[in-house]
Design a protein around this motif. Structure first.
Motif, PDB file in Angstrom:
ATOM      1  N   ALA A   1      10.121  -3.198  -6.904  1.00 18.59           N
ATOM      2  CA  ALA A   1      10.350  -2.842  -8.308  1.00 18.59           C
ATOM      3  C   ALA A   1       9.019  -3.234  -9.033  1.00 18.59           C
ATOM      4  N   TYR A   2       8.508  -4.471  -8.929  1.00 17.68           N
ATOM      5  CA  TYR A   2       7.398  -5.093  -9.477  1.00 17.68           C
ATOM      6  C   TYR A   2       6.262  -4.150  -9.216  1.00 17.68           C
ATOM      7  N   TRP A   3       6.076  -3.773  -7.928  1.00 18.05           N
ATOM      8  CA  TRP A   3       4.842  -2.870  -7.533  1.00 18.05           C
ATOM      9  C   TRP A   3       5.077  -1.701  -8.317  1.00 18.05           C
ATOM     10  N   ARG A   4       6.142  -1.126  -8.183  1.00 20.34           N
ATOM     11  CA  ARG A   4       6.333   0.383  -8.847  1.00 20.34           C
ATOM     12  C   ARG A   4       6.005   0.410 -10.346  1.00 20.34           C
ATOM     13  N   ALA A   5       6.744  -0.677 -11.016  1.00 16.09           N
ATOM     14  CA  ALA A   5       6.541  -0.551 -12.582  1.00 16.09           C
ATOM     15  C   ALA A   5       5.018  -0.879 -12.891  1.00 16.09           C
ATOM     16  N   THR A   6       4.395  -1.692 -12.054  1.00 14.85           N
ATOM     17  CA  THR A   6       2.896  -2.011 -12.270  1.00 14.85           C
ATOM     18  C   THR A   6       2.156  -0.789 -12.172  1.00 14.85           C
ATOM     19  N   VAL A   7       2.401  -0.014 -11.217  1.00 17.92           N
ATOM     20  CA  VAL A   7       1.728   1.354 -10.955  1.00 17.92           C
ATOM     21  C   VAL A   7       1.733   2.304 -12.324  1.00 17.92           C
TER      22      VAL A   7
ATOM     23  N   ARG B   1      11.157  10.764  -9.076  1.00 21.12           N
ATOM     24  CA  ARG B   1      10.764  10.426 -10.095  1.00 21.12           C
ATOM     25  C   ARG B   1      10.006   9.262 -10.246  1.00 21.12           C
ATOM     26  N   PRO B   2       9.131   9.163 -11.152  1.00 27.08           N
ATOM     27  CA  PRO B   2       8.310   7.758 -11.551  1.00 27.08           C
ATOM     28  C   PRO B   2       9.172   6.573 -11.782  1.00 27.08           C
ATOM     29  N   TRP B   3       9.143   5.423 -11.362  1.00 25.81           N
ATOM     30  CA  TRP B   3       9.675   4.322 -11.722  1.00 25.81           C
ATOM     31  C   TRP B   3      10.137   4.104 -13.246  1.00 25.81           C
ATOM     32  N   VAL B   4       8.975   4.513 -13.848  1.00 22.04           N
ATOM     33  CA  VAL B   4       8.987   4.367 -15.380  1.00 22.04           C
ATOM     34  C   VAL B   4       8.487   5.615 -15.862  1.00 22.04           C
ATOM     35  N   VAL B   5       9.446   6.565 -16.541  1.00 26.54           N
ATOM     36  CA  VAL B   5       8.609   7.828 -17.387  1.00 26.54           C
ATOM     37  C   VAL B   5       8.267   7.492 -18.613  1.00 26.54           C
TER      38      VAL B   5
ATOM     39  N   TRP C   1      -6.390  -2.425 -19.716  1.00 22.44           N
ATOM     40  CA  TRP C   1      -5.585  -3.348 -19.334  1.00 22.44           C
ATOM     41  C   TRP C   1      -5.888  -3.916 -18.070  1.00 22.44           C
ATOM     42  N   PHE C   2      -5.721  -4.984 -17.661  1.00 18.93           N
ATOM     43  CA  PHE C   2      -6.006  -5.815 -16.307  1.00 18.93           C
ATOM     44  C   PHE C   2      -4.772  -6.386 -15.834  1.00 18.93           C
ATOM     45  N   VAL C   3      -4.691  -6.436 -14.567  1.00 18.71           N
ATOM     46  CA  VAL C   3      -3.238  -7.071 -13.886  1.00 18.71           C
ATOM     47  C   VAL C   3      -3.789  -7.485 -12.635  1.00 18.71           C
ATOM     48  N   GLU C   4      -3.605  -8.703 -12.281  1.00 16.50           N
ATOM     49  CA  GLU C   4      -3.622  -9.338 -10.877  1.00 16.50           C
ATOM     50  C   GLU C   4      -2.340  -9.341 -10.218  1.00 16.50           C
ATOM     51  N   VAL C   5      -2.171  -8.344  -9.319  1.00 22.45           N
ATOM     52  CA  VAL C   5      -0.909  -8.117  -8.796  1.00 22.45           C
ATOM     53  C   VAL C   5      -0.232  -9.356  -8.089  1.00 22.45           C
ATOM     54  N   GLY C   6      -1.209 -10.020  -7.446  1.00 26.53           N
ATOM     55  CA  GLY C   6      -0.601 -11.201  -6.680  1.00 26.53           C
ATOM     56  C   GLY C   6      -0.525 -10.854  -5.273  1.00 26.53           C
ATOM     57  N   VAL C   7      -0.491 -11.694  -4.357  1.00 25.59           N
ATOM     58  CA  VAL C   7      -0.437 -11.437  -2.857  1.00 25.59           C
ATOM     59  C   VAL C   7       0.928 -10.726  -2.592  1.00 25.59           C
ATOM     60  N   PRO C   8       0.981  -9.904  -1.744  1.00 22.86           N
ATOM     61  CA  PRO C   8       2.181  -8.992  -1.454  1.00 22.86           C
ATOM     62  C   PRO C   8       3.183 -10.103  -0.756  1.00 22.86           C
ATOM     63  N   GLU C   9       4.456 -10.069  -1.085  1.00 21.32           N
ATOM     64  CA  GLU C   9       5.304 -11.150  -0.533  1.00 21.32           C
ATOM     65  C   GLU C   9       6.908 -10.262  -0.176  1.00 21.32           C
ATOM     66  N   ASP C  10       7.232 -10.587   0.868  1.00 19.57           N
ATOM     67  CA  ASP C  10       8.431  -9.992   1.530  1.00 19.57           C
ATOM     68  C   ASP C  10       9.654 -10.718   0.738  1.00 19.57           C
TER      69      ASP C  10
ATOM     70  N   ALA D   1       0.790  -1.237  -0.034  1.00 19.08           N
ATOM     71  CA  ALA D   1      -0.116  -0.007   0.087  1.00 19.08           C
ATOM     72  C   ALA D   1       0.910   1.235  -0.062  1.00 19.08           C
ATOM     73  N   LEU D   2       1.830   1.305   0.720  1.00 18.48           N
ATOM     74  CA  LEU D   2       2.867   2.497   0.925  1.00 18.48           C
ATOM     75  C   LEU D   2       3.515   2.545  -0.494  1.00 18.48           C
ATOM     76  N   VAL D   3       3.981   1.526  -1.307  1.00 17.77           N
ATOM     77  CA  VAL D   3       4.700   1.730  -2.528  1.00 17.77           C
ATOM     78  C   VAL D   3       3.710   2.323  -3.449  1.00 17.77           C
ATOM     79  N   LEU D   4       2.404   1.622  -3.538  1.00 19.25           N
ATOM     80  CA  LEU D   4       1.411   1.997  -4.559  1.00 19.25           C
ATOM     81  C   LEU D   4       1.327   3.589  -4.681  1.00 19.25           C
ATOM     82  N   VAL D   5       0.907   4.064  -3.491  1.00 19.01           N
ATOM     83  CA  VAL D   5       0.565   5.391  -3.013  1.00 19.01           C
ATOM     84  C   VAL D   5       1.657   6.144  -3.389  1.00 19.01           C
ATOM     85  N   ASP D   6       2.973   5.958  -3.073  1.00 18.60           N
ATOM     86  CA  ASP D   6       4.278   6.836  -3.303  1.00 18.60           C
ATOM     87  C   ASP D   6       4.114   6.825  -4.978  1.00 18.60           C
TER      88      ASP D   6
END
Length: 586
Positions: free
Chosen positions: A149-155, A208-212, A134-143, A13-18
């Motif tokens: 990087a996956y979460w940020r690129a997905t956003v 900066r965004p993870w991907v511009v 586009w649809f994406v199932e992010v998957g259950v978050p794991e440590d 959640a923190l990463v997605l909002v950021d």
């Protein structure tokens, strides 16, 4: 430095909002629920994103539609799992068909709770089918390494796809299964500072965004521009037709002026300004003789039309027509367009203007302008003959009388058609409407979203059914949200548009299943939701009532009662008198 995540759900959640904030998101909408707790708390605590809380998920979706329409930026809407997700479908339909950048962030149960009878667990995977970009199932978050990087690129991809990465802007669906705990505590109840999520949550340096993502506008080939410019220069009897579009008005109006062509512009095109615009085109083209004598030899089309059957009748397949669309959207329900140019509208029409000579006089333009002035005078005389607040006069006077810089949000059905038929060309008024699917649903919330954007002062024009259909929109977090929005409500106790359709002739069933009188007093609705309420009994009272509501602030209903049968009779009278005036010109 970002706070450490207490657990995988909290970290996600923190990463997605950021990353949303880094990607330019300024506003987000939330419908409360339990499974979305981590996202709700992260949004609430991040000062870069204004959070708007709406109880009803359907209204929440349309609130995000309004924010996105007003700003042009993707607007996220967050809901919990289960039927809450399904309630986003109407807003998603409008975002899809209306090319609105919308990001659906739907919390979900983890896989082990699906198809087990668990509460609020439905199949959310691909629930919206092909209506999302586009649809994406992010998957259950794991440590685990690489997760952040996956979460940020997905956003970043979600924002890019919503904004039109590979086609028109539209909705994307990001499904987010969360395991408990979804609050910032560890499995054994300790706080994040005691046992943090082990992976660093930081994004790119410099916020900066993870991907511009840069999407360059499409340029039409030089040879094609030269050829089309020559065709326009060699065609006197041409026409520019503009429907709903995000293109700025200036270049298209400059092109029409240089070509000596009239412009027929629906209000939502926001091209309805300047001397080239024929504001009474619907009435002119309803006259068979005028339409016959003014058949164009070339039509340049911009945006999506659909308000006037008279215009559609003129623009048949036998009329040469070229549509310019930046994404190649197929805006042709009548199968009439002969050419589609996939290119940026503003750049293309500006380049075409450069291929034309200095503007000169045009007999073709003069004939359209003369007829337009004559019909405008007839309409104004009919509407001004009585001080009753009729539906056409409300649309005409409101559109003409709002201060420069105002946004007018107008409901589907009759209000937007009255605006199209009776609003004279004027500058510095922005018109917004949900004309993707053209439904009345979600109107209140869309208007509130536009007002909340803070882009411009906002006024709304609604019918009574549009208002009642989304009355839950007024449940928007009254404790913290300050919204300034006068809503002019034309109340004819039912569905006025059906009086103009063939079913009106079937009196036995008409009133119950089409007219649908509701018998509600909107003053009671205003009291329930603590709204201002001002009845308007004469046409002269309308604009002062709107001005008073704007000065007072908050949400106000400016309530205009009308009669459906009288409205039908007025439209028919206008048609007769317009026809008589055009007969005299023939």
């Amino acid at each position: 430095m970002m706070d450490a995540g207490a657990n995988p759900s909290h970290a996600l959640a923190l990463v997605l909002v950021d990353e949303l904030a880094r990607g330019g998101v300024t506003d987000a909408v939330l419908a409360p629920g339990s499974r979305s707790t981590a996202l709700a708390m992260a949004l609430h605590d991040d000062p870069r994103v204004r959070l708007h809380v709406q109880i009803d998920e359907r209204s929440a979706g349309f609130l995000a539609v309004g924010l996105a329409r007003a700003t042009g930026r993707p607007a996220p809407v967050v809901v919990t799992s289960g039927s809450a997700v399904a309630n986003l479908h109407p807003a998603l339909v409008e975002a899809d068909t209306g090319h609105v950048p919308l990001v659906l962030l739907t919390a979900d149960r983890p896989p082990e709770l699906r198809q087990t009878g668990a509460n609020q667990a439905i199949d959310q995977l691909g629930i919206f089918g092909r209506q999302v970009r586009w649809f994406v199932e992010v998957g259950v978050p794991e440590d685990r390494p690489g997760a952040v990087a996956y979460w940020r690129a997905t956003v970043c991809r979600a924002l890019a796809e919503a904004g039109g990465l590979s086609g028109p802007a539209g909705p994307v669906h990001v499904n987010l299964p969360f395991r408990e705990p979804t609050v910032p505590l560890t499995d054994d109840g300790r706080a994040a500072a005691d046992v943090p999520f082990r992976q660093p949550l930081e994004g790119r340096a410099g916020r900066r965004p993870w991907v511009v993502v840069d999407r360059a506008p499409r340029h039409a080939p030089a040879a094609e521009l030269a050829s089309l410019g020559a065709r326009i220069a060699g065609t006197e009897r041409g026409l520019v037709v503009a429907g709903q579009t995000t293109a700025h008005a200036g270049p298209a109006l400059d092109l029409a002026r240089a070509a000596g062509w009239p412009v027929v512009a629906e209000p939502t095109s926001n091209l309805r300004s300047g001397e080239q615009v024929v504001g009474t085109a619907h009435h002119l083209l309803g006259h068979a003789g005028f339409a016959r004598a003014h058949r164009p030899e070339l039509v340049l089309r911009i945006g999506r039309t659909g308000l006037s059957r008279n215009l559609a009748a003129l623009l048949g397949p036998d009329v040469p027509q070229l549509l310019i669309d930046p994404d190649g959207a197929w805006q042709d329900p009548d199968r009439a367009i002969g050419e589609l140019l996939v290119a940026d509208v503003e750049l293309t029409v500006a380049a075409l203007r450069d291929h034309l000579a200095v503007p000169a006089g045009s007999d073709w333009m003069d004939r359209w302008r003369s007829a337009d002035r004559r019909v405008r005078k007839v309409i104004d005389e009919v509407l001004d003959a009585d001080d009753r607040p009729t539906e056409p006069r409300v649309a005409r006077d409101l559109g003409a009388g709002l201060p420069d810089g105002t946004t007018l949000v107008v409901a589907s059905s009759m209000p937007v058609r009255d605006l199209d038929q009776f609003l004279a060309p004027r500058e510095h008024l922005r018109v917004v409407a949900n004309r993707g699917a053209s439904g009345i649903d979600g109107f209140v919330s869309t208007a509130l979203g536009v007002a909340l954007s803070g882009e411009r002062p906002t006024v709304a024009l609604s019918g009574d059914l549009s208002l009642l259909h989304d009355a839950n929109g007024f449940l928007l977090a009254p404790d913290v949200e300050r919204v300034d929005l006068p809503i002019v409500v034309v109340d004819n106790d039912g569905g006025g548009i059906f009086s103009f359709l063939p079913q009106h002739a079937f009196s036995g069933s008409f009133e119950r299943v089409f007219g649908t009188p509701h018998g509600r007093d909107l003053a009671d609705l205003a009291r329930l939701h603590h709204l201002g309420h001002q009845p308007v009994t004469t046409a002269a009272e309308l604009l002062p009532a709107v001005d008073a509501a704007r000065e007072a602030g908050g949400i106000h209903l400016v309530h205009v009662r009308t009669d459906r049968e009288q409205n039908l009779a007025l439209h028919r009278r206008i048609s007769r008198e317009v026809a008589a005036a055009l007969d005299e010109l023939a």
